[in-house]
Design a protein around this motif. Structure first.
Motif, PDB file in Angstrom:
ATOM      1  N   TYR A  26       0.839  -1.191   0.000  1.00  0.00           N
ATOM      2  CA  TYR A  26       0.000   0.000   0.000  1.00  0.00           C
ATOM      3  C   TYR A  26       0.878   1.246   0.000  1.00  0.00           C
ATOM      4  CZ  TYR A  26      -4.057  -2.928   0.962  1.00  0.00           C
ATOM      5  OH  TYR A  26      -5.055  -3.869   0.878  1.00  0.00           O
ATOM      6  N   ALA A  81       4.157   4.442  -8.424  1.00  0.00           N
ATOM      7  CA  ALA A  81       3.173   3.361  -8.456  1.00  0.00           C
ATOM      8  C   ALA A  81       2.048   3.677  -9.428  1.00  0.00           C
ATOM      9  CB  ALA A  81       2.624   3.124  -7.053  1.00  0.00           C
ATOM     10  N   ALA A  82       1.638   4.953  -9.473  1.00  0.00           N
ATOM     11  CA  ALA A  82       0.535   5.347 -10.351  1.00  0.00           C
ATOM     12  C   ALA A  82       0.888   5.106 -11.813  1.00  0.00           C
ATOM     13  CB  ALA A  82       0.180   6.809 -10.122  1.00  0.00           C
ATOM     14  N   GLU A 104       2.430   2.813 -13.099  1.00  0.00           N
ATOM     15  CA  GLU A 104       2.229   1.403 -13.432  1.00  0.00           C
ATOM     16  C   GLU A 104       0.780   0.979 -13.242  1.00  0.00           C
ATOM     17  OE1 GLU A 104       3.445  -2.332 -10.866  1.00  0.00           O
ATOM     18  OE2 GLU A 104       5.139  -1.785 -12.177  1.00  0.00           O
ATOM     19  N   ARG A 105       0.158   1.454 -12.175  1.00  0.00           N
ATOM     20  CA  ARG A 105      -1.162   0.945 -11.812  1.00  0.00           C
ATOM     21  C   ARG A 105      -2.290   1.541 -12.641  1.00  0.00           C
ATOM     22  NH1 ARG A 105      -0.425   0.719  -5.146  1.00  0.00           N
ATOM     23  NH2 ARG A 105       1.273  -0.838  -5.192  1.00  0.00           N
ATOM     24  N   VAL A 106      -2.160   2.786 -13.075  1.00  0.00           N
ATOM     25  CA  VAL A 106      -3.225   3.400 -13.879  1.00  0.00           C
ATOM     26  C   VAL A 106      -3.461   2.617 -15.171  1.00  0.00           C
ATOM     27  CG1 VAL A 106      -3.858   5.414 -15.243  1.00  0.00           C
ATOM     28  CG2 VAL A 106      -3.100   5.709 -12.898  1.00  0.00           C
ATOM     29  N   LEU A 113      -5.226  -0.749 -14.446  1.00  0.00           N
ATOM     30  CA  LEU A 113      -6.648  -0.631 -14.137  1.00  0.00           C
ATOM     31  C   LEU A 113      -7.461  -0.220 -15.366  1.00  0.00           C
ATOM     32  CD1 LEU A 113      -6.417   1.012 -10.605  1.00  0.00           C
ATOM     33  CD2 LEU A 113      -7.158  -1.307 -11.145  1.00  0.00           C
ATOM     34  N   LEU A 136     -10.105   7.107 -10.427  1.00  0.00           N
ATOM     35  CA  LEU A 136      -9.113   6.051 -10.588  1.00  0.00           C
ATOM     36  C   LEU A 136      -7.873   6.362  -9.754  1.00  0.00           C
ATOM     37  CD1 LEU A 136      -9.005   3.448 -12.329  1.00  0.00           C
ATOM     38  CD2 LEU A 136      -7.677   4.734 -13.981  1.00  0.00           C
ATOM     39  N   PHE A 137      -7.453   7.617  -9.757  1.00  0.00           N
ATOM     40  CA  PHE A 137      -6.254   7.993  -9.011  1.00  0.00           C
ATOM     41  C   PHE A 137      -6.460   7.849  -7.504  1.00  0.00           C
ATOM     42  CE2 PHE A 137      -4.596   9.663 -12.928  1.00  0.00           C
ATOM     43  CZ  PHE A 137      -3.218   9.595 -12.758  1.00  0.00           C
ATOM     44  N   THR A 176      -7.777   5.448  -6.078  1.00  0.00           N
ATOM     45  CA  THR A 176      -7.729   4.026  -5.712  1.00  0.00           C
ATOM     46  C   THR A 176      -6.314   3.458  -5.710  1.00  0.00           C
ATOM     47  OG1 THR A 176      -7.883   3.154  -7.985  1.00  0.00           O
ATOM     48  CG2 THR A 176      -9.939   3.760  -6.895  1.00  0.00           C
ATOM     49  N   LEU A 177      -5.341   4.230  -6.135  1.00  0.00           N
ATOM     50  CA  LEU A 177      -4.037   3.663  -6.460  1.00  0.00           C
ATOM     51  C   LEU A 177      -3.180   3.330  -5.251  1.00  0.00           C
ATOM     52  CD1 LEU A 177      -3.114   5.923  -9.515  1.00  0.00           C
ATOM     53  CD2 LEU A 177      -4.184   3.662  -9.497  1.00  0.00           C
ATOM     54  N   PRO A 182      -3.367  -3.331  -7.004  1.00  0.00           N
ATOM     55  CA  PRO A 182      -4.236  -3.249  -8.181  1.00  0.00           C
ATOM     56  C   PRO A 182      -5.220  -4.411  -8.195  1.00  0.00           C
ATOM     57  CG  PRO A 182      -1.927  -2.959  -8.791  1.00  0.00           C
ATOM     58  CD  PRO A 182      -1.942  -3.410  -7.363  1.00  0.00           C
TER      59      PRO A 182
END
Length: 595
Positions: free
Chosen positions: A270, A283-284, A286-288, A291, A353-354, A356-357, A361
Motif C-alpha cells: 500500500y 506506483a501510479a 504502473e497501476r493506472v 486498471l 481512478l487515481f 484508488t491507487l 491493483p
C-alpha cells in the motif's frame, strides 16, 4: 424497410421496463455470490471481533490491520499475530468506521452464518445500480443511459464488491456518494434546495464508509469545473458557498483521518499519497494503465500482483489509445447532450481512478471509476455501430471497435461475473480445506511453525479459520518463509535448525512485501522472538534474508510443537531430520496457483 441492429437495440433500451429489468439482472448476477460464504479477510474480522488475534482492534476500527506503533507491533510479532520479518513501524490503518460498525452488527445478528452478510451486500449492490441508473438517466439520453446502466450492472469487476463481505466498505462508500451527487445535480439544474445539503451529507456518509468515497468526490470536482453552469437560485452566492462545502469537508476529512491514525507506511503493498508522494507517483505510472486495461478490455488487474506487470501495462495503454481513437471517429455523430455529460464524467472517472491507487491493483477498485467509464462505453457502442454516410475502411474499423466493446461489456462481462463467483467460491472452499486438513493434531494447544508456504491462502488465512473452528488447537502460528522456492531445512541441534530457500531469497513476493517495504532491508544478525522461538537472520543477499536460524526452545520432537510445510496441496508435518542432516522441502503451487 428493414431496421438496423443499432435501431432495434435502441428500441429495446428505451422500453419503459428496461430499468427494472437491469435491476433484476444485477440481482440475478449477485445472488449466486452467497455461495462464496466467508473468504480470506472475512475470517480476520471475525477473529478480531472474538479477540482471537493478538492486538485485535476495537469493533469500530476493524480495518486497523497494523497500527504503526513499534511496541504494539513487536508484541504482536512475539505472539504470532504478524510475521517475524514485519517492519516494527509497519502501518496499514484504513479508517472505515461505518463499515466496521456494519460488520460488527452483522456478526451480532448472523454470527458465523455467512448468508445474512451476503444478503446485505447484494441489497447494497442492487441499490447502487439503481442509484447509478438515476444518474445516467439524468445526464444522458434514454437509450445511452440505459446501455450505460446495463454495462455498469453486469461489469465483471463488480463481482468482488457484490460478493466479498470484506468489500462492503466499497458499497457503503459508493452508494451515499452517488445519491449525494444526484441530489447536488438536481439542486444545480432545478434549484431543488434540499440538494444543497443532501449532496455534502451523502459525501460525508460515504467517507465514513471508506476512503473509496473520494472517488465520488472526484465526480463532484469534475462537475463543478467542467459541468454546465448553474442557473437561477443555484447560481447565487449562497449556492456558491454551499458548493464549497465538499472541498472544506474533504480538508476536514483528511485532517481527521490523520488524527485518527489512518494511513499506510513501511509496506510494499500500500502507498500513502500524502506521506510518500514520489513513491505514489511511481506506483501510479504502473497501476493506472493496469486498471484502465481491466476497465476497457477486461484484462484482470488482480493477476498483475502475481505475474510481471509489464504486459498488463502495455495492454492498458493500448486499450486507452484504442478508445481514444474510437471516440474521435464517433465524435461527429455524438449529440451535444452526451458530449456535455462525458466532459465531466470521464475526467471524474480518471480522478476517481487515481484515488484508488494506494492499494493492490485489483478489479474491485473500479467500482466508482466505472460510474464514468460505463457512459463512455455506451456512447462508443451506440454511435460506433452505426453505418457511416460513406462506408469504407475507417467506417469498418469504427464499427469493429464498437462491436468488440459491445461483446466484451454486454456479452462476455456477465459470463465473467458468474465465472468469477464460481472461482471465488471454489477458492474459499480450498482455503477452508487447507485449514481443516492441516496436520496439527489434536489439542492440547500447539505451537505451530510453518516452515515454507508461499501462497497466502495456505499461510496467512488458515490460522484464522483454525482459531475460529478449533480455539484449542494451537496457541501460536509462526510463518517462517513465504518464498516461492524449494527450501532446505538443516537441523543444527536438538531444538534448532536453519532454513534457506534454494535459488532465491526471502521477501521477494507481493505478500511478503506487504509486511516490509523493499526500501527497508534486513541485516545479518537481525533477531526476533516469536511463539517462544528465536529467529535469527544468518545470511543476507541484497538486503533480503537468504538463510535463517531458528531455535524453538524445545526439542523438535516435543509433542507441543508442530513443524509444517506446504506439500502436494496440504499443510503437512515435516519429520525432523537427525542433528547435522538436512531435508529438502519441495515447492508446489498453492490454492491460487501463482504463488
Amino acid at each position: 424497410m428493414k431496421t438496423s441492429l443499432p435501431d432495434r437495440a435502441e428500441r429495446w433500451l428505451c422500453h419503459p421496463r428496461f430499468f427494472k429489468a437491469v435491476l433484476l439482472v444485477a440481482l440475478a448476477l449477485a445472488a449466486p455470490t452467497v455461495a462464496i460464504a466467508f473468504y480470506s479477510d472475512d475470517y480476520i474480522f471475525l477473529c478480531y471481533l472474538e479477540g482471537l488475534i493478538p492486538g485485535s482492534p476495537p469493533w469500530y476500527d476493524l480495518y486497523n490491520f497494523f497500527s504503526g506503533d513499534p511496541r504494539a507491533t513487536q508484541a504482536r510479532i512475539a505472539l504470532g499475530g504478524m510475521p517475524w520479518w514485519a517492519d516494527p513501524e509497519l502501518k496499514l490503518h484504513l479508517v472505515r468506521p461505518l463499515t466496521s460498525a456494519l460488520i460488527t452488527l452483522e456478526r451480532a445478528v448472523f454470527g458465523h452464518a455467512p448468508l445474512g452478510y451476503h444478503l446485505v451486500s447484494i441489497a447494497l449492490y442492487v441499490a447502487l445500480v439503481a442509484a447509478a441508473g438515476g444518474l445516467f438517466f439524468r445526464v444522458l439520453p434514454r437509450a445511452t443511459a440505459a446501455l450505460a446502466l446495463l454495462i455498469f450492472a453486469v461489469n465483471e469487476s463488480h463481482m468482488n464488491t457484490a460478493g466479498w463481505i470484506s468489500c462492503q466498505h466499497l458499497l457503503l462508500a459508493a452508494l451515499p456518494v452517488v445519491l449525494g451527487l444526484l441530489a447536488h445535480l438536481r439542486y444545480r439544474e432545478e434549484g431543488w434546495r434540499p440538494g444543497r445539503y443532501l449532496g455534502p451529507l451523502g459525501l460525508g456518509i460515504g467517507l465514513l464508509g471508506g476512503e473509496a468515497a473520494l472517488g465520488g468526490a472526484a465526480y463532484w470536482v469534475a462537475y463543478q469545473l467542467l459541468g454546465p453552469a448553474p442557473e437561477g437560485r443555484a447560481a447565487g452566492w449562497r449556492a456558491r458557498a454551499a458548493s464549497a462545502l465538499p472541498a472544506v469537508g474533504l480538508l476536514a476529512y483528511f485532517a481527521a483521518y490523520k488524527a485518527f491514525g489512518g494511513g499506510a507506511a513501511n509496506t510494499g503493498g500500500y502507498v500513502d499519497p500524502l506521506a510518500t508522494p514520489l513513491r505514489f507517483a511511481t506506483a501510479a505510472a504502473e497501476r493506472v494503465p493496469i486498471l484502465i486495461g481491466n476497465a476497457i478490455a477486461a484484462v484482470p488487474a488482480d493477476l498483475s500482483n502475481a505475474l510481471p506487470p509489464a504486459p498488463f501495462v502495455a495492454l492498458g495503454l493500448a486499450s486507452a489509445a484504442g478508445v481514444a481513437l474510437l471516440y474521435r471517429a464517433c465524435l461527429p455523430a455524438v449529440p451535444e447532450r452526451e458530449r456535455a455529460a462525458l466532459r465531466w464524467l470521464v475526467p471524474g472517472a480518471l480522478l476517481a481512478l487515481f484515488t484508488t491507487l494506494g492499494g493492490f491493483p485489483g478489479a474491485r477498485l473500479l467500482l466508482l471509476p466505472n460510474l464514468g467509464i460505463a457512459p463512455l462505453l455506451a456512447v462508443l457502442v451506440l454511435h460506433g455501430l452505426r453505418r457511416g454516410a460513406s462506408p469504407g475502411l475507417a467506417s469498418a474499423g469504427r464499427r469493429a471497435g464498437a462491436g468488440l466493446l459491445a461483446v466484451v461489456h454486454v456479452v462476455i462481462a456477465p459470463i465473467l461475473f458468474v465465472a468469477g463467483t464460481r472461482a471465488s467460491a471454489d477458492m474459499a472452499r480450498k482455503i477452508e480445506d487447507v485449514a481443516r486438513t492441516a496436520e496439527i493434531g489434536a489439542p492440547p494447544r500447539k505451537r505451530v511453525f510453518l516452515a515454507a508456504s508461499s501462497d497466502p491462502m495456505a499461510s496467512m488465512y488458515p490460522p484464522t479459520i483454525i482459531a475460529l473452528e478449533s480455539p484449542d488447537a494451537m496457541s501460536c502460528w509462526s510463518m517462517l518463509s513465504m518464498a516461492k522456492a524449494p527450501h532446505r531445512l538443516t537441523r543444527t541441534g536438538p531444538s534448532s535448525f536453519t532454513l534457506a530457500p534454494i535459488g532465491r531469497t526471502m521477501l521477494t513476493g507481493a505478500f511478503e512485501a506487504l509486511y516490509r517495504a523493499p526500501s527497508a532491508p534486513i541485516r545479518a544478525g537481525f533477531q526476533v522472538a516469536q511463539c517462544g522461538a528465536t529467529i535469527r537472520v544468518a545470511e543476507v543477499e541484497d538486503g533480503r534474508p537468504a538463510r535463517i536460524e531458528v531455535d524453538l526452545g524445545a526439542p523438535l520432537e516435543d509433542p507441543g510443537l508442530v513443524l509444517l510445510a506446504w506439500r502436494d496441496g496440504k499443510l503437512r508435518r515435516v519429520a525432523p531430520p537427525a542433528i547435522g542432516e538436512a531435508v529438502e522441502l519441495p515447492w508446489s503451487p498453492g490454492p491460487i496457483g501463482f504463488f
